[in-house]
Design an enzyme around this catalytic site. Structure first.
Site, PDB file in Angstrom:
ATOM      1  CB  THR A 187      -0.921   0.007   1.230  1.00  0.00           C
ATOM      2  OG1 THR A 187      -0.137  -0.304   2.377  1.00  0.00           O
ATOM      3  CG2 THR A 187      -2.013  -1.011   1.094  1.00  0.00           C
ATOM      4  CG  ASP A 188       0.009   3.956  -2.610  1.00  0.00           C
ATOM      5  OD1 ASP A 188       0.988   3.437  -3.121  1.00  0.00           O
ATOM      6  OD2 ASP A 188      -1.122   3.969  -3.130  1.00  0.00           O
ATOM      7  CB  SER A 202      -0.502   9.618   3.608  1.00  0.00           C
ATOM      8  OG  SER A 202      -0.994   9.738   2.305  1.00  0.00           O
ATOM      9  NE  ARG A 203       5.511   4.293   2.300  1.00  0.00           N
ATOM     10  CZ  ARG A 203       4.873   3.179   2.598  1.00  0.00           C
ATOM     11  NH1 ARG A 203       3.976   2.680   1.783  1.00  0.00           N
ATOM     12  NH2 ARG A 203       5.154   2.534   3.714  1.00  0.00           N
ATOM     13  CB  VAL A 204       0.770   9.092  -3.193  1.00  0.00           C
ATOM     14  CG1 VAL A 204       1.865   8.207  -3.679  1.00  0.00           C
ATOM     15  CG2 VAL A 204      -0.447   8.284  -2.818  1.00  0.00           C
TER      16      VAL A 204
END
Ligand code: ATP
Ligand code: MG
Length: 500
Positions: free
Chosen positions: A338-339, A364-366
């Protein structure tokens, strides 16, 4: 006329028969050699494909999962007690499919498309449950925000449309509540939501459906459910089916949200089937392809390019941990796919901090790229403020004397933590979140006389909604605020000091 002679019967039939064009039909069939615990082993059934539906003896259906040289291994979709060794098995040439389309909205179905809400379902379009994920070239980066309505998440762990954000935590830590609140917050925002329940108690699922119905969320939602009493094969199919339902809308250019509640139970169902099929067990007894089980599912969540309509599918998978152990096999797998993840902690939950989000371990990467600028302006220092507060509050327990700046930081952290406490079912609009965090940033809640942060926050928000509704509406629409709006916030904040 006299020349006409009636043709000889045999010759007539011979001519008729030779004029027929028939294609040969070959029926391949095998026989059940072993059956037990919902798994069958079939001998002599060549030419089958993976995931193909098989028809067994009395009309029961199974799904092939093991292809071997001289037979197949299959799982039963139904609990059929009438199948015995020696029964005939034929392949259907079809893989599992599910109805798709607008007619599904507001409905509750099982993973093969049977309606569970006691109303007939007439749909003419069917998609297979397993479909390849959109290729890289068909995608674009995540750029639109998906507001959850939960302030702690929207400000510090923002989610974008097309992102995959894991919700992870022990049992009873509010995982489902976060997902459901996010669905409720999509009201009027043109997002189709699909809630997929896997392996939960039927009563729990009924509770969720009732909650969605009562709040009007079923007007834009679909529920796909395989409960604990369904066969492992049905539980295994459920998330893929839910994903397919979403894909239909995504491919039509719409924004969608899918919730898999939860993938730990999905992995357990798959492990059950694999062990019964005598596949060799690996770490924690899961089979070797367990990573592929979830990666092929979550890769189907995407933000499609504009040339394909620009539809998105945001996925919120849920994973249940035991004893807060996020380094177990399935949690680490899904974290890596997951991101980002929202990590919920029992300790926080029981100390009254709900939603019990552990900000330090959540990322939260994006989503940051998709965050509205209003939110970006007010949330930039939140993580640091809270991290410092957590660090210093450990020392503060020893009752040491601090200088003024540290005391201020502790008060600020405490009030901020309190502000992030949000009851279940209460969703904030973007303008509300912006206004509250703006006030927090200006240390407005830190005053000694603000005893009740929530009372103060409510008074402040109702002041804004009564006297400056146009400003709030503008922020919701444009996603930004300017210096003039800041003055409006500060003026409304005077009410806090006056009241307390
Ligand atoms: P399970 O492991 O059983 O699936 P879960 O982690 O999904 O549990 P929930 O069912 O969402 O947790 O919530 C557990 C309980 O906590 C529920 O009774 C719910 O009402 C309560 N709860 C969840 N979030 C909040 C909140 N923000 N404020 C107050 N109560 C909450
Ligand atoms: Mg739950």
């Amino acid at each position: 006329m006299d020349d006409f002679r009636v043709e000889n019967i045999s010759a007539f039939l011979q001519r008729r028969v030779s004029s027929f064009v028939t294609s040969p039909v070959v029926y391949d069939y095998g026989t059940v050699s072993r059956i037990g615990d919902g798994v069958v082993r079939v001998d002599d059934l060549p030419g089958r494909c993976y995931g193909e539906l098989l028809k067994l003896g009395d009309g029961a259906f199974g799904m092939t999962l093991d292809l071997e040289e001289n037979g197949v291994g299959a799982v039963l979709l139904d609990k059929s007690e009438n199948i015995t060794a020696g029964d005939r098995v034929t392949g259907t040439g079809k893989v599992c499919d599910i109805p798709v389309g607008e007619k599904l909205i507001g409905r509750v179905i099982d993973p093969i498309g049977r309606p569970l809400d006691r109303r007939p379902l007439e749909v003419d379009e069917y998609y297979p449950v397993e479909r390849p994920a959109p290729k890289l070239i068909k995608r674009q980066s995540v750029k639109k925000p998906l507001q959850t309505g939960i302030m702690a998440i929207d400000s510090m762990i923002p989610i974008g449309r097309g992102q995959r954000e894991l919700i992870i935590g022990d049992r009873q830590t509010g995982k489902t509540s976060i997902a459901i609140d996010t669905v409720l917050n999509q009201k009027g925002k043109d997002v189709i939501c699909v809630y997929c329940a896997i392996g939960q108690k039927a009563s729990t699922v009924a509770g969720v459906i009732q909650e969605l119905r009562e709040s009007g969320a079923m007007d834009y939602s679909v529920v796909v459910a395989a409960t604990a009493s369904d066969s492992p094969a049905m539980q295994y199919l459920a998330p893929y089916a839910a994903c397919t339902v979403c894909e239909y809308f995504m491919e039509k250019g719409m924004d969608t949200l899918v919730i898999y509640d939860d993938l730990s139970k999905h992995a357990v169902a798959y492990r059950t089937m694999s062990l019964l099929l005598h596949r060799s067990p690996g770490r924690e007894a899961y089979p070797g392809d367990i990573f592929y089980l979830h990666s092929r599912l979550l890769e189907r969540a995407a933000s499609l390019s504009d040339s394909l309509g620009g539809g998105t599918m945001t996925a919120l998978p849920i994973i249940e941990t035991t004893g807060g152990n996020i380094s177990a096999y399935i949690p680490t797998n899904v974290i890596s796919i997951t991101d980002g993840q929202i990590y919920l902690e029992s300790e926080l939950f029981h100390s009254g901090i709900r939603p019990a989000v552990n900000i330090g371990l959540s990322v939260s990467r994006v989503g940051r790229a998709a965050q509205p600028s209003a939110m970006r302006k007010v949330s930039s220092s939140l993580r640091i403020d809270l991290a410092q507060y957590r660090e210093m509050s450990v020392f503060a327990r020893f009752g040491s004397d601090f200088d003024e700046s540290v005391k201020k930081m502790l008060v600020h952290g405490e009030k901020l933590t309190e502000l992030f406490v949000q009851p279940k079912g209460r969703c904030y609009a973007l303008s509300d979140e912006t206004a509250l965090l703006f006030a927090a940033r200006k240390n407005i809640f830190d005053g000694e006389d603000v005893v009740d942060v929530h009372g103060a926050a409510d008074a402040y928000l109702s002041e804004l909604h009564e006297n400056s509704a146009d400003v709030m509406e503008k922020i919701d629409r444009s996603g930004d605020f300017d210096e003039e709006d800041e003055k409006v916030f500060l003026k409304a904040a005077e009410v806090i000091n006056k009241k307390s």
